[in-house]
Design a protein around this motif. Structure first.
Motif, PDB file in Angstrom:
ATOM      1  N   SER A 117      38.808  32.834  30.875  1.00 21.73           N
ATOM      2  CA  SER A 117      39.915  32.779  29.914  1.00 21.73           C
ATOM      3  C   SER A 117      41.281  32.881  30.586  1.00 21.73           C
ATOM      4  N   SER A 118      41.313  33.120  31.910  1.00 22.09           N
ATOM      5  CA  SER A 118      42.600  33.378  32.562  1.00 22.09           C
ATOM      6  C   SER A 118      42.516  33.084  34.063  1.00 22.09           C
ATOM      7  N   ILE A 162      42.248  32.461  37.879  1.00 24.98           N
ATOM      8  CA  ILE A 162      41.413  31.646  38.767  1.00 24.98           C
ATOM      9  C   ILE A 162      40.228  31.048  37.997  1.00 24.98           C
ATOM     10  N   GLN A 166      32.821  32.410  30.093  1.00 23.18           N
ATOM     11  CA  GLN A 166      32.852  33.782  29.557  1.00 23.18           C
ATOM     12  C   GLN A 166      34.264  34.320  29.630  1.00 23.18           C
ATOM     13  N   ARG A 206      36.812  37.709  27.507  1.00 21.01           N
ATOM     14  CA  ARG A 206      36.771  38.827  26.553  1.00 21.01           C
ATOM     15  C   ARG A 206      37.609  38.508  25.327  1.00 21.01           C
ATOM     16  N   ASP A 207      38.706  37.819  25.552  1.00 20.35           N
ATOM     17  CA  ASP A 207      39.653  37.503  24.490  1.00 20.35           C
ATOM     18  C   ASP A 207      39.265  36.158  23.859  1.00 20.35           C
ATOM     19  N   ARG A 243      42.038  33.326  23.673  1.00 17.94           N
ATOM     20  CA  ARG A 243      42.360  32.737  24.987  1.00 17.94           C
ATOM     21  C   ARG A 243      41.221  31.833  25.449  1.00 17.94           C
ATOM     22  N   ASP A 295      32.401  41.503  26.656  1.00 18.07           N
ATOM     23  CA  ASP A 295      32.972  42.518  27.545  1.00 18.07           C
ATOM     24  C   ASP A 295      31.887  42.849  28.569  1.00 18.07           C
ATOM     25  N   LEU A 296      32.116  42.506  29.817  1.00 14.67           N
ATOM     26  CA  LEU A 296      31.069  42.630  30.832  1.00 14.67           C
ATOM     27  C   LEU A 296      30.836  44.072  31.272  1.00 14.67           C
ATOM     28  N   SER A 323      34.262  35.421  38.360  1.00 11.90           N
ATOM     29  CA  SER A 323      35.711  35.565  38.554  1.00 11.90           C
ATOM     30  C   SER A 323      36.290  36.722  37.750  1.00 11.90           C
ATOM     31  N   ASN A 351      35.981  37.470  45.479  1.00 12.13           N
ATOM     32  CA  ASN A 351      36.248  38.793  46.032  1.00 12.13           C
ATOM     33  C   ASN A 351      37.757  38.935  46.180  1.00 12.13           C
ATOM     34  N   TYR A 358      39.783  49.737  43.582  1.00 17.63           N
ATOM     35  CA  TYR A 358      39.579  48.278  43.562  1.00 17.63           C
ATOM     36  C   TYR A 358      38.886  47.839  44.849  1.00 17.63           C
ATOM     37  N   LYS A 366      35.287  45.915  45.620  1.00 15.93           N
ATOM     38  CA  LYS A 366      35.219  44.617  46.288  1.00 15.93           C
ATOM     39  C   LYS A 366      34.464  44.705  47.625  1.00 15.93           C
ATOM     40  N   THR A 422      47.409  35.806  44.418  1.00 18.88           N
ATOM     41  CA  THR A 422      47.361  34.537  43.699  1.00 18.88           C
ATOM     42  C   THR A 422      48.156  34.677  42.404  1.00 18.88           C
ATOM     43  N   THR A 454      48.585  34.699  39.141  1.00 22.27           N
ATOM     44  CA  THR A 454      47.854  34.784  37.862  1.00 22.27           C
ATOM     45  C   THR A 454      48.379  35.984  37.076  1.00 22.27           C
ATOM     46  N   GLN A 477      48.131  39.196  38.970  1.00 22.68           N
ATOM     47  CA  GLN A 477      49.157  39.445  39.996  1.00 22.68           C
ATOM     48  C   GLN A 477      50.456  39.920  39.349  1.00 22.68           C
TER      49      GLN A 477
HETATM   50  N1  LIG Z   1      45.331  37.285  41.337  1.00 25.75           N
HETATM   51  C1  LIG Z   1      45.197  37.744  42.569  1.00 25.75           C
HETATM   52  O1  LIG Z   1      46.174  37.963  43.318  1.00 25.75           O
HETATM   53  C2  LIG Z   1      43.817  37.970  43.143  1.00 25.75           C
HETATM   54  C3  LIG Z   1      43.702  38.166  44.522  1.00 25.75           C
HETATM   55  C4  LIG Z   1      42.449  38.394  45.066  1.00 25.75           C
HETATM   56  C5  LIG Z   1      41.333  38.415  44.259  1.00 25.75           C
HETATM   57  N2  LIG Z   1      41.463  38.238  42.911  1.00 25.75           N
HETATM   58  C6  LIG Z   1      40.238  38.273  42.097  1.00 25.75           C
HETATM   59  O2  LIG Z   1      40.135  37.044  41.404  1.00 25.75           O
HETATM   60  C7  LIG Z   1      39.396  37.244  40.199  1.00 25.75           C
HETATM   61  C8  LIG Z   1      40.147  36.598  39.061  1.00 25.75           C
HETATM   62  O3  LIG Z   1      41.392  37.276  38.913  1.00 25.75           O
HETATM   63  P1  LIG Z   1      42.655  36.587  38.236  1.00 25.75           P
HETATM   64  O4  LIG Z   1      43.785  36.796  39.138  1.00 25.75           O
HETATM   65  O5  LIG Z   1      42.286  35.247  37.774  1.00 25.75           O
HETATM   66  O6  LIG Z   1      42.863  37.612  37.005  1.00 25.75           O
HETATM   67  P2  LIG Z   1      43.228  37.399  35.483  1.00 25.75           P
HETATM   68  O7  LIG Z   1      44.104  36.225  35.293  1.00 25.75           O
HETATM   69  O8  LIG Z   1      43.680  38.736  35.022  1.00 25.75           O
HETATM   70  O9  LIG Z   1      41.813  37.067  34.812  1.00 25.75           O
HETATM   71  C9  LIG Z   1      40.821  38.057  34.755  1.00 25.75           C
HETATM   72  C10 LIG Z   1      39.660  37.558  33.921  1.00 25.75           C
HETATM   73  O10 LIG Z   1      38.698  38.611  33.844  1.00 25.75           O
HETATM   74  C11 LIG Z   1      38.355  38.803  32.487  1.00 25.75           C
HETATM   75  N3  LIG Z   1      38.047  40.209  32.209  1.00 25.75           N
HETATM   76  C12 LIG Z   1      38.831  41.284  32.420  1.00 25.75           C
HETATM   77  N4  LIG Z   1      38.218  42.393  31.997  1.00 25.75           N
HETATM   78  C13 LIG Z   1      37.007  41.995  31.502  1.00 25.75           C
HETATM   79  C14 LIG Z   1      35.908  42.667  30.917  1.00 25.75           C
HETATM   80  N5  LIG Z   1      35.906  43.990  30.747  1.00 25.75           N
HETATM   81  N6  LIG Z   1      34.846  41.943  30.533  1.00 25.75           N
HETATM   82  C15 LIG Z   1      34.841  40.607  30.693  1.00 25.75           C
HETATM   83  N7  LIG Z   1      35.829  39.905  31.239  1.00 25.75           N
HETATM   84  C16 LIG Z   1      36.902  40.598  31.642  1.00 25.75           C
HETATM   85  C17 LIG Z   1      39.584  38.403  31.706  1.00 25.75           C
HETATM   86  O11 LIG Z   1      39.211  38.123  30.381  1.00 25.75           O
HETATM   87  P3  LIG Z   1      40.249  38.289  29.135  1.00 25.75           P
HETATM   88  O12 LIG Z   1      41.481  37.515  29.533  1.00 25.75           O
HETATM   89  O13 LIG Z   1      39.540  37.600  28.032  1.00 25.75           O
HETATM   90  O14 LIG Z   1      40.470  39.733  28.969  1.00 25.75           O
HETATM   91  C18 LIG Z   1      40.043  37.195  32.493  1.00 25.75           C
HETATM   92  O15 LIG Z   1      39.343  36.046  32.095  1.00 25.75           O
HETATM   93  C19 LIG Z   1      39.212  38.758  40.052  1.00 25.75           C
HETATM   94  O16 LIG Z   1      37.896  39.100  40.434  1.00 25.75           O
HETATM   95  C20 LIG Z   1      40.227  39.334  41.028  1.00 25.75           C
HETATM   96  O17 LIG Z   1      39.814  40.588  41.511  1.00 25.75           O
HETATM   97  C21 LIG Z   1      42.684  37.996  42.327  1.00 25.75           C
END
Ligand SMILES: NC(=O)c1ccc[n+]([C@@H]2O[C@H](COP(=O)([O-])OP(=O)(O)OC[C@H]3O[C@@H](n4cnc5c(N)ncnc54)[C@H](OP(=O)(O)O)[C@@H]3O)[C@@H](O)[C@H]2O)c1
Length: 236
Positions: free
Chosen positions: A13-14, A16, A34, A36-37, A40, A61-62, A88, A138, A152, A156, A185, A187, A190
């Motif tokens: 939903s968000s 990556i 999959q 949660r929202d 979205r 909700d995982l 993700s 990761n 965190y 990881k 990244t 998002t 971040q």
């Molecule tokens: N962004 C960065 O800088 C960065 C860097 C390194 C690694 N990562 C990793 O990349 C992955 C994706 O992150 P992102 O940056 O894309 O984050 P994001 O935009 O915040 O997206 C997070 C996703 O996880 C879902 N989520 C959160 N809590 C949840 C729950 N309790 N049950 C089910 N789904 C849940 C959210 O769903 P809802 O929107 O529906 O709540 C959303 O789809 C993560 O594993 C993160 O650790 C990110």
């Protein structure tokens, strides 16, 4: 790109996960998304359809075991199978060990480590049949832990261990396992990290989620026995 079975993306939903769904949709993929929202997730499913893919939505909700079981059951029903499982979904809450209640560690553990473990375990029979792929998104924090990132990073580091050991366990069955290490990244996660750090946020300074998605889509297109075991993508 073509797959013999649908691909599953958590956290679609968000960020990556969403970017990957859109990248794969452009290749005509059949996806299980999959999030949660519900709203979205519905928006992303519409974007996927507009881009040429097809999507089934799974609002879950995982951190909830029953929800993960229901997701596994839904993904195991029917004959279609699963060609790839991309984890993700994730969360991050910063804070020193001294200032952070143990529930912060528990929350990271449940979503970032326990949920991928249970979901992978539940879908492994189908992934074996498809000689499929598991991708764990990761983080650089899965390799190095900095101050205030302990909970965190611990989740990881654990996820990296899970992937490394799973890779050896399933290699003989043609199942391929990849760990992706994105640096910062651009998002919503971040943006939240910057709020927690008390810093202003400039998304142009960071990796584009679309670039991570393109790299993951490429590795997902590899036929067995080819595999990318680890992928690092950082702001240069
Ligand atoms: N962004 C960065 O800088 C960065 C860097 C390194 C690694 N990562 C990793 O990349 C992955 C994706 O992150 P992102 O940056 O894309 O984050 P994001 O935009 O915040 O997206 C997070 C996703 O996880 C879902 N989520 C959160 N809590 C949840 C729950 N309790 N049950 C089910 N789904 C849940 C959210 O769903 P809802 O929107 O529906 O709540 C959303 O789809 C993560 O594993 C993160 O650790 C990110």
């Amino acid at each position: 790109m073509s797959w013999t079975a649908p691909l599953v993306i958590t956290g679609a939903s968000s960020g990556i996960g969403r970017a990957l769904a859109l990248e794969l949709a452009a290749g005509g993929a059949t996806l299980h998304l999959q999030g949660r929202d519900a709203e979205r997730l519905a928006r992303v499913a519409s974007e996927v359809a507009a881009a040429g893919g097809s999507a089934t939505r799974h609002v879950a909700d995982l951190t909830d075991d029953d929800a993960v079981d229901a997701l596994i059951a839904a993904l195991s029903a029917g004959e279609a199978g699963v060609a790839a499982l991309v984890h993700s979904a994730g969360m991050v809450r910063l804070g020193s060990l001294e200032a952070s209640d143990v529930t912060v560690l528990d929350d990271h553990y449940r979503l970032n480590l326990r949920a991928p473990y249970r979901l992978t375990r539940g879908l492994l029979p189908q992934l074996r049949r498809a000689r499929g792929q598991v991708v764990f998104v990761n983080s650089g924090a899965g390799l190095r832990a900095n101050a205030h990132w302990g909970a965190y990073a611990a989740s990881k580091f654990g996820l990296r261990a899970l992937a490394d050991s799973l890779r050896q366990e399933v290699a003989g069955d043609g199942v391929r396992v990849t760990t992706v290490y994105p640096g910062r990244t651009a998002t919503p996660m971040q943006r939240s990290v910057h709020e927690q750090e008390g810093r202003s946020y400039d998304p142009t300074a960071y990796v584009r989620p679309e670039d991570v998605a393109r790299q993951v889509a490429t590795l997902l297109s590899l036929q067995p026995p080819s595999t990318v075991t680890e992928l690092t993508i950082v702001p240069g």
